[in-house]
Design a protein around this motif. Structure first.
Motif, PDB file in Angstrom:
ATOM      1  N   TYR A 142      -5.489  -0.127   4.972  1.00 25.56           N
ATOM      2  CA  TYR A 142      -4.065  -0.234   4.645  1.00 25.56           C
ATOM      3  C   TYR A 142      -3.265   0.563   5.673  1.00 25.56           C
ATOM      4  O   TYR A 142      -3.625   1.690   6.005  1.00 25.56           O
ATOM      5  CB  TYR A 142      -3.787   0.308   3.243  1.00 25.56           C
ATOM      6  N   PHE A 143      -2.155  -0.023   6.112  1.00 28.07           N
ATOM      7  CA  PHE A 143      -1.360   0.580   7.167  1.00 28.07           C
ATOM      8  C   PHE A 143      -0.024   1.097   6.667  1.00 28.07           C
ATOM      9  O   PHE A 143       0.576   0.535   5.738  1.00 28.07           O
ATOM     10  CB  PHE A 143      -1.090  -0.460   8.265  1.00 28.07           C
ATOM     11  N   GLY A 144       0.453   2.153   7.326  1.00 27.82           N
ATOM     12  CA  GLY A 144       1.833   2.577   7.147  1.00 27.82           C
ATOM     13  C   GLY A 144       2.757   1.702   7.976  1.00 27.82           C
ATOM     14  O   GLY A 144       2.313   0.791   8.679  1.00 27.82           O
ATOM     15  N   ILE A 160       1.105   4.192   1.632  1.00 27.41           N
ATOM     16  CA  ILE A 160       0.861   5.039   2.794  1.00 27.41           C
ATOM     17  C   ILE A 160       2.168   5.146   3.558  1.00 27.41           C
ATOM     18  O   ILE A 160       2.815   4.153   3.851  1.00 27.41           O
ATOM     19  CB  ILE A 160      -0.302   4.493   3.665  1.00 27.41           C
ATOM     20  N   ALA A 196       0.822  -1.191   0.000  1.00 25.09           N
ATOM     21  CA  ALA A 196       0.000   0.000   0.000  1.00 25.09           C
ATOM     22  C   ALA A 196       0.857   1.242   0.000  1.00 25.09           C
ATOM     23  O   ALA A 196       1.969   1.258   0.511  1.00 25.09           O
ATOM     24  CB  ALA A 196      -0.900  -0.012   1.225  1.00 25.09           C
TER      25      ALA A 196
END
Lengths: 114, 113
Positions: free
Chosen positions: B103-105, B4, B2
């Motif tokens: 979605y994660f950083g 991010i 993702a």
């Protein structure tokens, strides 16, 4: 109240074995979504698998599959042919149509031993 | 993976300092989130946003504040850091439809000494 329970704080298995992580949830909603997320040590949280409650067929993604028992409100994750790279925290979560956030379980630490 | 991004990844600061954790996403997602997570523990939602100029507090009370002036940007600020703020902070985003994947950083590890 909507809750998610992961009853196994930690599990360990030998490489190549199959392991099942348990997750139960409580909700009165009729349409909802269930997720398993993986968080490797010091790395990004990523989605493993997703299930929509109205779909009867269990979701699968390569070596990962779920056993979704709607009546029992159970959503377990099965990892086949486990690999060292599967070592991680695994979180179960769910959301529903009128709520835009995820409700998270406390997580299960999975260790794959060589 | 993702798109991010969080900066800084690691930060050690003294008590009383002001800090801002940056979070940006390039997916055009309306919804953004900040979670706090201690090592090996569960996630706690501290802030979320449904879009520009929309911010809400999460389930875990936090002394931090957030802003959402642009869709892609969701910074978190601590005006006066304390040792109790030492933790990992995870930024995340998702589309507007219910059931969308979050979605994660990679996270920002904050240590206040």
């Amino acid at each position: 109240a909507q809750t998610v329970t992961q009853s196994q704080p930690e599990m360990s298995v030998q490489e190549a074995e199959t392991v099942t992580l348990s997750c139960t949830y409580d909700t009165s909603e009729s349409n909802y979504y269930l997720f398993w997320y993986k968080q490797p040590p010091s790395r990004q949280m990523i989605l493993v698998i997703r299930q929509e409650a109205y779909k009867q067929q269990n979701a699968t993604e390569n070596r990962f599959s779920v056993n979704f028992q709607k009546a029992a409100k159970s959503f377990s994750l099965k990892i086949s042919d486990s690999q060292l790279g599967d070592t991680a925290m695994y979180f179960c979560a769910f959301s529903w149509d009128s709520n835009y956030q995820l409700i998270w379980g406390a997580g299960t630490k999975l260790i794959i031993k060589p | 993976e993702a798109d991010i991004y969080q900066t800084p990844r690691y930060l050690v600061i003294g008590t009383g300092k002001k800090i801002t954790l940056e979070c940006s996403q390039t997916m055009g997602h309306d919804k953004m989130y900040w979670y706090q997570q201690d090592p090996g523990m569960e996630l706690h939602l501290i802030h979320y946003s449904y879009g520009v100029n929309s911010t809400e507090k999460g389930d875990l009370s936090s002394e931090s504040t957030v802003s959402r002036i642009r869709t892609e940007h969701f910074p978190l600020t601590l005006e006066s850091a304390r040792p109790s703020h030492t933790s990992q902070y995870l930024c995340a985003s998702s589309g507007r439809r219910p059931g969308n994947t979050i979605y994660f950083g990679e996270g920002s590890w904050l240590t206040v000494v």
